[in-house]
Design an enzyme around this catalytic site. Structure first.
Site: not given
Length: 634
Positions: A320, A316-318, A426
């Site tokens: 990901g 997830h996010s960074l 987010h």
């Protein structure tokens, strides 16, 4: 006489005959007699393989189910402890408390059911860790990389996540949410690499990349879920500082430079307006204390434990984005949630690229096996969190990238649910409860091949010895000029021009003293003085004007644009006459001019040749000298 086609049509008519005919037709494919004829020329013969799905009477393969459980937690240092690499084994009876990214406690689910389906991925045939490390190292040196033989690529079909199944997508998202777990208990962390025991160093848990390893019951499939950006806004909480440095390295056009004022600068590769040193960028990205380097080491240790297992990646996010970069490197299936667009760093890391693919546009590459889930209300996922007043900018993040590799699976929460774009959407917990669970079906995944990052920027390469190249000098084949400017200006040099030469000039000296200065010059009578020089010059002509009666004028109150504002003073000489002397003083001057006092005069007899003199004086004058406010005493 019957032809072979007529014989085949006559034989394969009944149902039993059709099965026998199909087996007979497949014999050339599976029989070794056709391929092992003993002749050397037949060894390179390639016969197309018929997939079982192409045969109508064979059943289609259905997705297979897997039940995953948490087996290990890996922690790799990045900044304070770049050589740190630890492993925590999780037993089935171990009690684990899971904390989410915003500090809320979650009930840990020991098992996650995920289904798989065949996935085609184009990757290298030789994916050994030592071989891939050598290629990545050579890619950072163009001279060495150009001498390597072209790698062998293949399109493999391997089991991957069933992205069309809602339960599979939901459980993968929960795995990435659990990746924000703190230290689960008092279990002992084991050192994976190096003889140094750094577990006694305070704060090592907050520095590094953390991955959670899930395995199915047969260990045939392994899922690595990587931890993403911490939820804290400012520095000092969790790994926010480290995540901010990596975010700005990965997702800004030039290290957070040349953009918004609040962006955190993480390298010195900016050259000029919209111009950046790409060699400096690559050098900053591949430093050993960065997350991509840590993900490579983490993958190497996981595959050492499970050498024969199929590896999936999630994040997830960074986390990901890092998972996607790792998947592009080794050709692995990847599923990300609200991942930051990662095509920009993928073009700078020297990742292996199949033939016929532009390395500068990895978003146009096919058969990657990467799927990026997100929704339209998330500015990070959509690549719009880079305005002057956006949350990312105010927090110091430079999120300029907008392109994803692989395929995008977008939930239209703005159009379907009426959401407003905001950074609060987010978080992975919001995505799980408000998006994935709320929608009945998963979105269709499509590639994003037309997207372009940093379209206004120009990138150049250097020899790597300087982060920013020195000032360039321009030479011309017809003219060479050398100058040193000590005072540079906006449009040139402000230094005084120095000229060396021998000249003979006529020197003229003028000396003037102005007693009555005006706004735009001097009001004194003009006086001209000429001094002849040694150089021969024309004979000067001097003209003298004689006035019959000399006049001396003194102005006490000069006007704004010339002239004199003093009251008129008249002196008249009359022979053989006498007149009285009159003195006038104004105690009540008018508003603009004149005097309101009664007229008074004093007469004093004088001798012959006397004159009548009138004197008016004023101590304070206003309105450009036309009125008197304070009469001067006489």
């Amino acid at each position: 006489m019957m032809t072979p086609s007529q014989w085949k049509d006559d034989i394969c008519t009944s149902q039993l005959a059709m099965v026998a005919c199909a087996i007979f037709l497949l014999l050339p494919i599976f029989s070794p007699v056709v391929f092992a004829t003993g002749l050397e020329s037949h060894r390179n013969l390639q016969v197309p393989f018929v997939q079982p799905e192409d045969l109508g009477f064979l059943p289609q393969r259905s997705p297979q189910g897997h039940e995953f459980a948490l087996r290990h937690i890996f922690h790799h240092g990045t900044y304070q402890y770049p050589l740190l690499h630890k492993r925590l084994d999780v037993n089935p009876e171990t009690k684990i408390w899971v904390a989410s990214e915003d500090g809320a406690k979650l009930e840990f689910s020991p098992h996650f059911r995920v289904s798989s389906q065949p996935s085609q991925i184009q990757r290298l045939t030789d994916r050994r860790v030592q071989v891939m490390e050598a290629r990545l190292s050579a890619a950072r040196t163009p001279e060495v990389f150009s001498t390597l033989s072209p790698p062998v690529w293949t399109i493999d079909e391997l089991p991957g996540p069933n992205i069309s199944d809602k339960t599979t997508v939901l459980n993968l998202a929960k795995m990435t949410a659990n990746a924000y777990i703190m230290e689960p208990g008092a279990e002992r962390w084991e050192d994976v690499s190096g003889p140094f025991n750094q577990s006694l160093s305070f704060g090592w848990e907050k520095d590094g990349l953390r991955g959670h390893i899930y395995a199915d019951q047969t260990n045939s499939t392994i899922i690595i879920a990587l931890k993403g950006t911490s939820a804290a806004l400012f520095d000092g909480d969790e790994t926010t500082t480290n995540d901010k440095i990596n975010d700005n390295l990965f997702f800004s056009c030039c290290c957070g430079q040349g953009g918004q004022y609040f962006w955190r600068q993480v390298c010195d590769c900016y050259s000029s307006a919209y111009t950046c040193n790409s060699t400096c960028l690559v050098s900053a990205l591949v430093t050993e204390n960065r997350y991509y380097r840590a993900s490579l080491d983490l993958y190497a240790n996981v595959t050492d434990i499970y050498p024969n297992s199929t590896v999936w990646l999630a994040g997830h996010s960074l986390g990901g984005a890092v998972s996607s970069l790792l998947g592009l490197t080794y050709g692995l299936p990847v599923v990300t949630f609200e991942g930051v667009p990662e095509a920009l760093p993928a073009s700078r890391l020297g990742l292996p690229v199949p033939p016929g693919t532009d390395p500068n546009t990895p978003q146009a590459r096919e058969y990657t096996g990467a799927y990026h889930f997100g929704h339209t209300a998330d500015p990070v996922y959509m690549g719009t969190c880079n305005g002057a007043t956006s949350f990312c900018t105010l927090a110091g993040y430079a999120m300029e990238s907008a392109c994803h590799t692989g395929q995008r699976c977008v939930y239209d929460t703005v159009g379907d649910l009426g959401w407003r774009v905001g950074i609060g959407t987010h978080r992975i917990l919001n995505v799980i409860s408000d998006v994935i669970e709320r929608y009945e079906d998963v979105p269709t995944c499509v590639p994003d091949t037309e997207c372009r990052d940093c379209a206004l920027w120009k990138f150049f390469e250097s020899n790597g010895s300087h982060p920013i190249p020195p000032s360039s000098s321009t030479t011309s084949p017809t003219r060479t000029r050398t100058s040193t400017c000590e005072t540079p200006g906006w449009w040139g040099c402000l230094d005084k021009t120095t000229t060396t030469g021998t000249t003979t000039n006529v020197i003229t000296t003028s000396t003037s003293t102005c007693k009555t200065p005006g706004w735009f010059g001097c009001k004194d009578p003009t006086t001209t003085s000429s001094v002849p020089s040694a150089t021969p010059s024309p004979t000067p002509i001097i003209t003298s004007i004689s006035m019959p009666t000399p006049t001396s004028t003194t102005c006490e109150t000069p006007g704004w644009f010339g002239g004199c504002n003093d009251p008129p003073t008249t002196a008249t000489s009359k022979p053989n006459s006498s007149s009285p002397s009159t003195s006038t003083t104004c105690t009540r001057p008018g508003f603009f001019w004149g005097c309101w006092d009664p007229t008074s005069s004093s007469e004093t007899p004088t001798a012959a040749f006397s004159s009548t003199a009138t004197h008016t004086s004023c101590a304070s004058k206003t309105w450009f000298g036309r009125s008197c406010t304070t009469p001067a005493p006489r």
